[in-house]
Every structure is written in structure tokens, then in C-alpha cells.
Design an enzyme around this catalytic site. Structure first.
Site, mmCIF file in Angstrom:
data_model
loop_
_atom_site.group_PDB
_atom_site.id
_atom_site.type_symbol
_atom_site.label_atom_id
_atom_site.label_comp_id
_atom_site.label_asym_id
_atom_site.label_seq_id
_atom_site.Cartn_x
_atom_site.Cartn_y
_atom_site.Cartn_z
ATOM 1 N N ASN A 176 1.420 -39.906 42.745
ATOM 2 C CA ASN A 176 0.208 -40.620 42.356
ATOM 3 C C ASN A 176 -0.667 -40.677 43.596
ATOM 4 O O ASN A 176 -0.259 -41.203 44.620
ATOM 5 C CB ASN A 176 0.551 -42.038 41.867
ATOM 6 C CG ASN A 176 -0.727 -42.835 41.567
ATOM 7 O OD1 ASN A 176 -1.767 -42.246 41.264
ATOM 8 N ND2 ASN A 176 -0.657 -44.152 41.681
ATOM 9 N N GLU A 178 -17.306 -47.457 26.590
ATOM 10 C CA GLU A 178 -15.983 -46.952 26.982
ATOM 11 C C GLU A 178 -15.020 -46.934 25.794
ATOM 12 O O GLU A 178 -14.006 -46.254 25.827
ATOM 13 C CB GLU A 178 -15.398 -47.767 28.123
ATOM 14 C CG GLU A 178 -15.090 -49.215 27.819
ATOM 15 C CD GLU A 178 -14.438 -49.915 29.016
ATOM 16 O OE1 GLU A 178 -13.799 -49.256 29.842
ATOM 17 O OE2 GLU A 178 -14.579 -51.138 29.106
ATOM 18 N N GLU A 226 -21.969 -56.091 30.270
ATOM 19 C CA GLU A 226 -20.543 -55.981 29.942
ATOM 20 C C GLU A 226 -20.374 -55.541 28.485
ATOM 21 O O GLU A 226 -19.530 -54.702 28.171
ATOM 22 C CB GLU A 226 -19.833 -57.304 30.205
ATOM 23 C CG GLU A 226 -18.425 -57.445 29.656
ATOM 24 C CD GLU A 226 -17.429 -56.410 30.175
ATOM 25 O OE1 GLU A 226 -17.765 -55.633 31.103
ATOM 26 O OE2 GLU A 226 -16.309 -56.346 29.621
ATOM 27 N N LYS A 230 -18.417 -52.138 27.313
ATOM 28 C CA LYS A 230 -17.340 -52.133 26.326
ATOM 29 C C LYS A 230 -17.631 -51.141 25.216
ATOM 30 O O LYS A 230 -16.760 -50.363 24.806
ATOM 31 C CB LYS A 230 -17.162 -53.545 25.747
ATOM 32 C CG LYS A 230 -16.472 -54.497 26.706
ATOM 33 C CD LYS A 230 -15.004 -54.186 26.754
ATOM 34 C CE LYS A 230 -14.284 -54.621 28.006
ATOM 35 N NZ LYS A 230 -14.779 -54.084 29.282
#
Ligand code: AGP
Length: 609
Positions: free
Chosen positions: A98, A486, A479, A483
């Protein structure tokens, strides 16, 4: 970012590796793979796509062994294909990673010149060949790893197994998190504690630069200077059922509905409901002496900071800068002496926020981290830490972490105002009482979830949408737009309602739904005027407003749908108005058939630049 898991056990590890990867899938999910050591050779199974593809492959073509590693990928170098999926391996070594190896190109060229043949386009594979090169020279696994680590630039968390060592896994971390789990004759490793929850609650978090040799008996940990060190073993609160959806269809829905409890638990940490006062744990600085506040974060966390700017300036009379971490860290910012920088991060591993924190530390600034992951890198590198009580957030779209961040920031703003002598005891009492009404108010909103589902039908076919708000509703409009973007992949833009006439109003027509936040606050009248301006141009509006204002707004005429929320103190409307916007994005995404918990191209925490 990616998820890595590893295990040495007394029983077959393949099913457990897959279970661990399932718990890490929120970290990245475009391909996955496992490798085990069996009958003196390395066996691999890798698949493109979601983890289900790998599970089906392993079911069809089982893999055995008591030592293994696994990986779920969010592609950085090389497309999400099977040959680019981890684990990467030679006949002697298998490895999962990672992070990003920044000098992989020069290492790859050097290794190709030595005759190594590469199978993938990844940066990770150079580490496999580098280790193989040293093993071919007769070095032990420990010496080979030590030499390789010193040649790597960039960030990594590795788990490595070796064909000729049936009871050895070597792990290493630099810039990416890694945790060791201590079980009964079973040792596990993972990118975070969630992955190990089914098998142990005794965890050891490696420090920056650490590496470790792991056998069934335990772990030998070395620091970056190759010195043998002891690292504390913590007991985590996470248990096997911490990360299940329960009766909910998606993690995101579960986490939306957990917000009343999460906010209540967070407020109980920072306020005393019996006296309606704030009770902030001791900090290394005194608000009285703070000259300026800098709030630094990414994405949704940044928007909690943008909201808090209004609170700190109004209630504590503190000048506030709110910064996007990826811009802040490369701008060489001027941090005034006596300032405090607050870093907000759900995961505590977002690389841009972490690097911004490190920059503030270099400039000797007071630092405070607001995280949802107590053992994370940002928490460990901050002078002060406040942990939200949201508990693990699995849905890639941040919901309960965001409203808990707001609860922490609201409490801090009150504490700052009181300490700076600009907020009276009576004002504190009223504000804290309002905060403590939030969980009940949110429960009332959640009971109207079906109304939000209906509103989703009105935007599901849009290609673009506008979210408008004023004052503390402006960051919440941003916000809400984030939302929707996405989760449903509909383009959405948040805008200050007062700014809409300076350009975006040109976008208005019947195909662009306009979502307007109009709580009964000091900006209400102005917001209604802006709403009339868009209605007059044929927009279809969805207006979120107070119960007391709904009738008035419905009477404005035009294409308008309303959703009413409990009338509340404007101090808490940012927390309340976030809820229906989360649900609107959720239901719209469902109607469009997108993957709510794992939206395309996203990962839960961005640990690479
Ligand atoms: C939120 O819905 C997004 N998934 C994303 O913007 C997120 O808030 C951002 O990546 C920051 O993550 P962090 O809070 O873990 O630092």
C-alpha cells in the site's frame, strides 16, 4: 489507497485472508488477490474487479497454506487488471503493498539491466525483483529486506512471504499504516484494525520506518535504524460485529442512522449536559493566547472546517483560515506565531492532510487533530488529539464522521469563546443545550426518510444540479453537492446563494434542479429572494426549510417542492440540514443503480497523492 492483510496460523489462511480483505474493501476495490505458501512454493489467486470476483476464483480453484498475504487495490500505477493485481511475486518472494514507490522507474531499469523480467506495469513489482536479487546473492530475508528498504523512496506498507521460510512473514511501513494482531498461535497483520477484528483485539501499531519479522510465536520489531524495539500492544474496542451492515442494506444507510448516537457520544465527551457547559480535555495551548486559527482538511472534512469558520469567528472572535490540505502544503503558507492549526480527518491517514500537519509542526505551530481513528498517523503526529465517537465509518461517502466533526468543532468554538472572555456563561449554556437537542432533532428527520426517497425521483435523471445556501448553510450546500456527485455521478455544484447571480444563474433552466437550504436564520429572507430569482427563470426547486416556514415557501408559486425540518437554533442547523442531503444523495444513487458503499473511482481514504 489499498488494503493489505497477512496471516500465519494453525489452519488454512485463504478463507481468513478473504474475510480480512472484505473488511478492507472500502480502502480500494478495483482488483484483489491472495498468495499462500504451500508445499514449498508460492501459490497466487488474483482477479480484476470487486472482491467477489476473487472469492469466486478461489471457490473454483482453492488455495491452501497456513501462511499467506492478501491485497485489495486502488490502482495508482497500471490499470486495474489481473496482471497488475497484488500480490506480486517471483518464485522466491510474494509481496503486497500500500503506497507509492517514487523511484520505481530507475530501480526497474537497473533490475531489467540485471536480467529481471517484469510482468506488470506497477511500481510495486520492482520491490519483488529487488528482494529476489538479494536473495539470489545469498542474503537472508532480513538482510535482503533491510537492503531493499534503504533503496526505496516513497510511501509503503509491505507484507512479504518467502518460499523457503514457512514460518516467516516480514512487514514494513513508511508513510502508510500497518498494524500487527496478536492471536493464540496465530499472528495477523493489516492496513487497519478493522481487518483483524474477527481474530484478535490485541494490536500493535508500527511506527514510521519500523519493520518486523513475524512468526507464529510473535513479532520482532526493528526501527528505521535497525534497532530492536518494543512497541505497545493495545486492546481495541473493535469486535467482529463492529463492521457489519446489520439490518441495513448499505453501510452508508446504517451510518446515516447511527448519527444521533454518534453525535450524542461525541458531545458527552466534550460537554457536561447537567451543567450545559463545555468540558474539553486539556490542550497544549491556551485559547486566550491564540492569534489565528487554521483549519486544514480534504473533501467532506474540509467542509466541516468551512462551517466551523463561522462559529469560531462569531463566538470566539478568532480569525480563521480554512485550507484545502493539498493546496496548503505546497503554498509555503505564512503561519503567524501564536497560531493553532487544526487537522480534520476521518481516517487520519489522508496523505495531503498528514503532510500539511508535518509542515505545521516544522513551523512550530500548535497542532490539534480531529480524527475518527485514534491510532492513525495524523493522530499520532499531532500535539493534541480529539477523537470523534462516530466509530468506524465503512461507507466511502463520509456521513456520521462529518456531523461528529461538526459537533467537536462547535464545542471547541464555545470553549474558545469562553476562555477568550467573549462568550458569556449564559450564551454557553444556551449553545450547549442546543447542541444536546441535535440527536433528537435528527431522529425526527430520519423518520421522514421515505419523503426524501420521493424527492430523489425528481433529480435522478438530471445531468447537473445546483445547491444553494447562505451563511453556515453554504458549506452544507457544498457538502450536499459533494454527496450527490460522489454517489450518483450527477454533476452538482454548491454555491453561496448570494453569489448565484454572478454567473451560475445562466445555468438555470427546467433541466437543472436547484436544491436550496433555507433554515429560519439571519440569512432566511435573503435566501428566499434568491429562490424567487431562480423560480422566475423556470427552475425546479427543492427547498429544505423549517416547519414554521414551509407554508410560506409553498405559497411562492413556481415549480417548488419542500421538505421541512424541526425549527431549531441556527447554531445547530448545519448538523440538521446535512441529514436530508445525505439521504437525498443516497436515494438518488439507489435509483440510478450506482454502488452506494463503493462508488466508482473512489477509496475511503486517499493515502497517495
Ligand atoms: C467524503 O464523502 C469523501 N469520501 C472524501 O471527500 C473524504 O471526506 C476525504 O477524502 C477526506 O478523508 P478523511 O476525512 O479521511 O481525511
Amino acid at each position: 489507497m489499498c488494503g493489505i492483510v497477512g496471516m500465519i496460523s494453525q489452519s488454512s489462511v485463504a478463507p481468513k485472508l478473504l474475510e480480512g480483505l472484505k473488511r478492507l474493501e472500502y480502502r480500494g476495490y478495483d482488483s484483489a488477490g491472495i498468495a499462500t505458501l504451500t508445499d514449498g512454493r508460492i501459490e497466487r489467486r488474483r482477479a480484476e474487479g470487486k472482491l467477489k470476483q476473487l472469492q469466486d476464483l478461489v471457490e473454483h480453484s482453492p488455495i491452501v497454506g497456513f501462511l499467506g498475504i492478501g491485497h485489495t487495490r486502488w490502482a495508482t500505477h497500471g490499470a486495474p487488471t489481473q496482471e497488475n493485481a497484488h500480490p506480486h511475486a517471483s518464485d522466491q518472494v510474494a509481496l503486497v503493498h500500500n503506497g507509492i514507490i517514487e523511484n520505481y522507474a530507475e530501480l526497474k531499469e537497473m533490475l531489467i539491466n540485471k536480467g529481471h523480467q517484469f510482468q506488470s506495469q506497477t511500481d510495486t513489482e520492482v520491490v519483488v525483483h529487488l528482494l529476489t536479487h538479494y536473495l539470489d546473492e545469498g542474503k537472508t530475508p532480513l538482510v535482503a529486506v533491510r537492503k531493499a528498504l534503504k533503496e526505496l523512496k516513497g510511501a509503503f506498507a509491505f507484507a512479504i512471504l518467502f518460499r523457503d521460510h514457512t514460518d516467516l512473514m516480514i512487514v514494513a511501513r513508511r508513510g502508510s499504516p500497518l498494524v500487527i494482531g496478536y492471536g493464540e498461535q496465530e499472528m495477523t497483520i493489516g492496513s487497519d484494525a478493522l481487518a483483524l477484528a474477527p481474530w484478535t483485539q490485541h494490536l500493535c501499531y508500527l511506527e514510521e520506518g519500523d519493520y518486523a519479522l513475524i512468526t507464529k510465536e510473535g513479532a520482532q520489531i526493528y526501527d528505521y535504524a535497525d534497532t530492536l524495539v518494543e512497541r505497545p500492544i493495545h486492546k481495541t474496542y473493535l469486535s467482529e460485529n463492529t463492521v457489519t451492515k446489520g439490518a441495513y442494506r448499505h453501510f452508508m444507510l446504517k451510518e446515516i442512522f447511527e448519527q444521533p448516537v454518534a453525535i450524542n457520544n461525541t458531545l458527552n465527551l466534550l460537554t457536561d449536559v447537567s451543567t450545559s457547559t463545555v468540558q474539553i480535555p486539556p490542550l497544549s495551548f491556551d485559547w486566550k493566547d491564540v492569534s489565528r486559527l487554521t483549519l486544514v482538511a480534504c473533501g467532506t472534512a474540509f467542509l466541516s472546517g468551512l462551517t466551523a469558520k463561522y462559529w469560531f469567528e462569531k463566538y470566539a472572535q478568532l480569525p480563521v483560515d480554512v485550507e484545502i490540505a493539498s493546496e496548503f502544503r505546497y503554498r509555503d503558507p505564512t503561519l503567524t506565531p501564536g497560531g493553532v492549526a487544526i487537522f480534520i480527518s476521518q481516517s487520519g491517514e489522508t496523505i495531503d492532510t498528514l503532510c500539511a500537519l508535518q509542515l505545521a509542526c516544522e513551523k512550530n505551530h500548535h497542532t490539534l487533530a480531529i480524527v475518527n481513528t485514534p491510532e492513525s498517523s495524523i493522530a499520532r503526529q499531532s500535539k493534541n488529539v480529539i477523537t470523534t465517537q462516530a466509530w468506524p465509518e465503512i461507507g466511502v461517502a463520509s456521513t456520521k464522521a462529518f456531523t461528529c466533526q461538526l459537533a467537536v468543532l462547535a464545542s471547541l468554538a464555545i470553549a474558545a469563546g469562553r476562555r477568550r472572555g467573549v462568550l458569556s456563561k449564559d450564551q454557553e449554556r444556551k449553545l450547549v443545550q442546543s447542541l444536546h437537542q441535535t440527536p433528537d432533532q435528527i431522529n425526527k428527520i430520519l423518520q421522514k426518510d421515505d419523503k426524501i426517497h420521493e424527492l430523489g425521483h425528481h433529480i435522478r435523471n438530471a445531468n447537473s444540479s445546483l445547491y444553494l445556501g447562505r451563511g453556515t448553510s453554504y458549506p452544507i450546500a457544498l457538502e450536499g453537492a459533494l454527496k450527490l456527485k460522489e454517489l450518483s455521478y450527477i454533476h452538482a455544484e454548491g454555491y453561496p446563494a448570494g453569489e448565484m447571480k454572478h454567473g451560475p444563474i445562466a445555468l438555470i433552466d427546467e433541466k437543472v434542479p436547484v436544491i436550496i437550504l433555507a433554515p429560519q436564520d439571519q440569512w432566511f429572507e435573503k435566501t428566499i429572494s434568491n429562490m424567487q430569482e431562480v423560480l422566475a427563470r423556470g427552475a425546479s426547486v427543492i427547498c429544505f426549510t423549517d416547519e414554521s416556514s414551509e407554508k410560506h415557501i409553498q405559497g411562492l408559486g413556481g415549480k417548488i417542492k419542500t421538505f421541512s425540518l424541526p425549527t431549531a437554533d441556527p447554531f445547530i442547523t448545519p448538523l440538521l440540514y446535512t441529514i436530508p442531503l445525505q439521504l437525498l444523495a443516497y436515494h438518488t444513487a439507489l435509483l440510478r443503480g450506482t454502488d452506494v458503499d463503493q462508488p466508482r473511482n473512489l477509496a475511503k481514504s486517499v493515502t497517495v497523492e
